[in-house]
Design a protein around this motif. Structure first.
Motif, short mmCIF file in Angstrom:
data_model
loop_
_atom_site.label_atom_id
_atom_site.label_comp_id
_atom_site.label_asym_id
_atom_site.label_seq_id
_atom_site.Cartn_x
_atom_site.Cartn_y
_atom_site.Cartn_z
N PHE A 68 -6.93 -2.74 1.59
CA PHE A 68 -6.55 -1.53 0.84
C PHE A 68 -5.40 -0.75 1.65
O PHE A 68 -5.06 -1.22 2.78
N VAL A 69 -4.87 0.15 0.80
CA VAL A 69 -3.68 1.02 1.50
C VAL A 69 -4.09 2.56 0.85
O VAL A 69 -4.82 2.90 0.14
N ALA A 72 -0.46 9.34 1.72
CA ALA A 72 -0.09 10.54 2.61
C ALA A 72 -1.23 11.49 2.44
O ALA A 72 -1.79 12.18 3.37
N ASN A 73 -1.96 11.55 1.15
CA ASN A 73 -3.03 12.41 0.93
C ASN A 73 -4.34 11.81 1.31
O ASN A 73 -5.58 12.51 1.08
N GLY A 74 -4.51 10.46 1.96
CA GLY A 74 -5.79 10.05 2.35
C GLY A 74 -6.37 9.26 1.35
O GLY A 74 -7.50 8.72 1.49
N SER A 75 -5.92 9.04 0.12
CA SER A 75 -6.62 8.28 -1.06
C SER A 75 -6.16 7.09 -0.78
O SER A 75 -5.20 6.33 -0.69
N LYS A 76 -7.15 6.14 -1.11
CA LYS A 76 -7.17 4.66 -0.89
C LYS A 76 -7.09 4.15 -2.19
O LYS A 76 -7.64 4.37 -3.35
N ARG A 77 -6.28 2.72 -2.41
CA ARG A 77 -6.46 1.95 -3.53
C ARG A 77 -6.51 0.45 -2.85
O ARG A 77 -5.96 0.31 -1.76
N GLY A 99 -11.45 -8.75 -1.32
CA GLY A 99 -10.77 -7.22 -1.50
C GLY A 99 -9.79 -6.96 -2.14
O GLY A 99 -9.63 -5.76 -2.48
N TYR A 100 -8.78 -7.75 -2.55
CA TYR A 100 -7.96 -7.51 -3.37
C TYR A 100 -8.10 -7.53 -5.02
O TYR A 100 -8.98 -8.21 -5.41
N ASP A 101 -7.46 -6.75 -5.63
CA ASP A 101 -7.26 -7.18 -7.21
C ASP A 101 -6.23 -7.97 -7.21
O ASP A 101 -4.96 -7.67 -7.05
N ALA A 102 -6.83 -9.09 -7.67
CA ALA A 102 -5.90 -10.37 -7.83
C ALA A 102 -5.61 -10.72 -9.10
O ALA A 102 -6.41 -10.62 -9.95
#
Length: 279
Positions: A68-69, A72-77, A99-102
């Motif tokens: 995941f990444v 700057a606001n702390g939201s993860k995707r 864990g990837y959207d592959a």
């Protein structure tokens, strides 16, 4: 680490595959589709993901990071991953379960159907014990890697990870400039994405033709350092090293390069793994 030369596939398989693709380059996508439609001659199918990819995901997290990444606001995707020429989708299902959207890309509708069959029947085999809640999604798309239409199905149209194994070697040498340019376009810049190349078949003499076409690690270096450029080759089918001078500013840089301890039998002792990012 093993240094023995791998045994090449049976000569009759090589001759049959070469004969099937004996025609204009423009007909090759249809010829791949014909093989998938028939389904009785798929010599590239090894029945599962390459052990080198499994070991990369398990042991090289310091290189590829998490799945995941965070902005700057702390939201993860979740990170997105692409496997062009994904075959039956083994590597796509593996990446999704890490864990990837592959996304898997294939030129044949029948190949995409086979991918979803594999997912339906065997997806449980790719699950990591104790990590089932962390799995991402797996999606299979029919499309031409060099076209732009299929990318519309992918949010953002860029990928955090691209995995190339038996894809570049399936392309005629004349498509290598377009391959490198397309990799540059599809790989994320923010955050920096990674292109993972499992370099194969390095044991094969490039002058013998293909597919699969023989490649050397330097083939990857020269083309990804000069994406989109026509590069000179010598009479033996080897790229001329350094002919274009310094790498282009807009290119990919090799950060890591090693021989995997495990890989499919056909590549033991000759396969290499390389990791690339934007310069």
């Amino acid at each position: 680490m093993a240094t023995t030369t791998a045994s090449p596939p049976p000569s009759d398989d090589r001759a049959r595959l070469r004969s099937h693709f004996n025609g204009p380059e423009s007909t090759h996508p249809d010829r791949w589709a014909q093989l998938w439609e028939a389904g009785d001659f798929l010599p590239w199918d090894r029945g599962g993901p390459n052990p080198a990819l499994i070991d990369l995901l398990n042991e090289k997290r310091a290189i590829i990071g998490d799945y995941f990444v965070e902005d700057a606001n702390g939201s993860k995707r979740r990170k997105t991953a692409l496997v062009p020429g994904c075959g039956r989708g083994y590597d796509v299902l593996l990446l999704a379960n890490y864990g990837y959207d592959a996304y898997g890309l294939e030129v044949s509708e029948k190949a995409v159907e086979r991918c979803y069959e594999e997912k339906k029947v065997n997806e449980h085999k790719y699950m990591r014990k104790g990590h089932s809640n962390n799995a991402g999604t797996s999606t299979f798309i029919k499309g031409d890697f060099f076209d732009t239409q299929w990318v519309h199905a992918v949010p953002g149209g860029k990928f955090d990870l691209i995995y190339d194994y038996t894809f570049l070697c399936a392309l005629t040498p004349g498509l290598r400039p377009a391959w490198s340019q397309r990799m540059l376009q599809l790989l994320s810049t923010d955050p920096p994405g990674q292109l993972i190349c499992l370099e194969f078949p390095t044991y094969k003499d490039p002058s013998t033709g293909g597919p699969p076409f023989g490649l050397t690690p330097q083939t990857y270096v020269e083309h990804l350092s000069h994406p989109g450029e026509e590069l000179p080759y010598d009479e033996t089918g080897h790229v001329q090293v350094g002919s274009q001078g310094r790498p282009k500013p807009a290119s990919l840089e090799r950060l890591h390069h090693w021989q995997p301890e495990r890989t499919h039998e056909i590549g033991k002792g000759t396969d290499w793994v390389s990791v690339w990012q934007h310069r």
